[in-house]
Design a protein around this motif. Structure first.
Motif, PDB file in Angstrom:
ATOM      1  N   ASP A 175       1.152   8.309   8.566  1.00 39.11           N
ATOM      2  CA  ASP A 175      -0.084   7.278   8.904  1.00 39.11           C
ATOM      3  C   ASP A 175       0.547   7.277  10.277  1.00 39.11           C
ATOM      4  O   ASP A 175       1.612   6.750  10.633  1.00 39.11           O
ATOM      5  CB  ASP A 175      -0.211   6.525   7.889  1.00 39.11           C
ATOM      6  CG  ASP A 175      -1.577   5.630   8.445  1.00 39.11           C
ATOM      7  OD1 ASP A 175      -2.298   6.329   9.227  1.00 39.11           O
ATOM      8  OD2 ASP A 175      -1.608   4.571   8.028  1.00 39.11           O
ATOM      9  N   ASP A 176      -0.438   7.068  11.312  1.00 40.07           N
ATOM     10  CA  ASP A 176      -0.436   6.799  12.470  1.00 40.07           C
ATOM     11  C   ASP A 176      -1.632   6.417  13.227  1.00 40.07           C
ATOM     12  O   ASP A 176      -2.448   7.385  13.215  1.00 40.07           O
ATOM     13  CB  ASP A 176       0.554   7.796  13.345  1.00 40.07           C
ATOM     14  CG  ASP A 176       0.898   7.319  14.833  1.00 40.07           C
ATOM     15  OD1 ASP A 176       0.172   6.437  15.387  1.00 40.07           O
ATOM     16  OD2 ASP A 176       1.858   7.855  15.283  1.00 40.07           O
ATOM     17  N   ASP A 177      -2.020   5.147  13.629  1.00 41.57           N
ATOM     18  CA  ASP A 177      -3.318   5.072  14.067  1.00 41.57           C
ATOM     19  C   ASP A 177      -3.718   5.836  15.261  1.00 41.57           C
ATOM     20  O   ASP A 177      -4.747   5.923  15.596  1.00 41.57           O
ATOM     21  CB  ASP A 177      -3.543   3.484  14.496  1.00 41.57           C
ATOM     22  CG  ASP A 177      -3.409   2.560  13.319  1.00 41.57           C
ATOM     23  OD1 ASP A 177      -3.770   2.882  12.046  1.00 41.57           O
ATOM     24  OD2 ASP A 177      -2.915   1.432  13.392  1.00 41.57           O
ATOM     25  N   ALA A 224      -2.740  10.449  13.458  1.00 38.03           N
ATOM     26  CA  ALA A 224      -2.479  11.131  12.259  1.00 38.03           C
ATOM     27  C   ALA A 224      -3.471  11.865  11.717  1.00 38.03           C
ATOM     28  O   ALA A 224      -4.843  11.297  11.996  1.00 38.03           O
ATOM     29  CB  ALA A 224      -2.028  10.006  11.173  1.00 38.03           C
TER      30      ALA A 224
END
Length: 220
Positions: free
Chosen positions: A165-167, A170
């Motif tokens: 997860d990566d704002d 992702a």
């Protein structure tokens, strides 16, 4: 809510169908069954159990009438779907996407056993969030045995709280397609992906292959 679906395909007759709960199934052709939602499911707390048996010499195409929308429940955000699949004939599963909306969490597990003459195509599509949403979590586990010997162990997490997860960048969509025993994949619109992002194909040591893709959104 617990929803249960049993499908048994045998040669020279229509598939046997037994359903309970919020998922129903309809035979739409001699070898084709469509899954249909009879209630709003899955909500948080719901469980869907699907059992598929394809006997030797039989064929089954499994489709769905619409996308599946996973929503959080009043007490828990988590719902789950489990598949138990036994294939001695020919099975083709290609359902409409699962959309995990809002703060929902959906867990999917597929356990499959393929016999000596079994043939399989199993395609799964997932989208995190409706339009404008990036929340939501999905976990998918695919375990395939070939005559009760391990063929594939595959697990993917997607969305908020997942390992990747990566704002900023992702992926929020994924497609996976298992084919056995063939290793060939046609490039067609049914895979529903951005053609600029190429899928990855993994050949399996015991035969067959797994094609996977991740990106921002499904295209169809």
């Amino acid at each position: 809510m617990l929803s249960e679906v049993l499908l048994v395909a045998a040669p020279s007759r229509l598939p046997r169908i037994d359903c309970r709960g919020g998922i129903q199934a309809r035979c739409t052709a001699p070898d084709t069954v469509h899954l249909v939602s009879a209630a709003a499911t899955p909500l948080g707390g719901d469980t869907i159990e699907i059992r598929v048996v394809v006997e030797r010499g039989a064929r089954l195409r499994l489709r769905s009438a619409a996308a599946t929308l996973a929503l959080p429940g009043a007490r828990t955000p988590t719902s789950d779907t489990s598949w138990q699949v036994d294939v001695a004939g020919a099975l083709d599963v290609d359902l409409q996407p699962t959309v995990v909306a809002g703060a929902a969490r959906h867990l999917s597990t597929v356990a499959m056993n393929v016999h000596a003459e079994g043939r399989v195509r199993f395609c799964e599509r997932v989208q995190i969030g409706r339009s404008g949403e990036r929340a939501g979590f999905w976990s998918g586990t695919l375990h395939v045995d070939q005559r009760e010997r391990p063929l594939l162990r595959h697990r993917v997490e997607l969305g908020a709280g997942s390992l990747a997860d990566d704002d900023l960048g992702a992926p929020r969509a994924t497609v996976s397609e298992l084919r056995y025993p063939t290793t060939a994949f046609a490039i067609d619109s049914s895979f529903a992906i951005d053609s600029s992002q190429r899928p990855t194909v993994l050949a399996l040591a015991g035969g067959g292959a797994l094609r996977t893709w991740q990106g921002e959104r499904l295209t169809g």
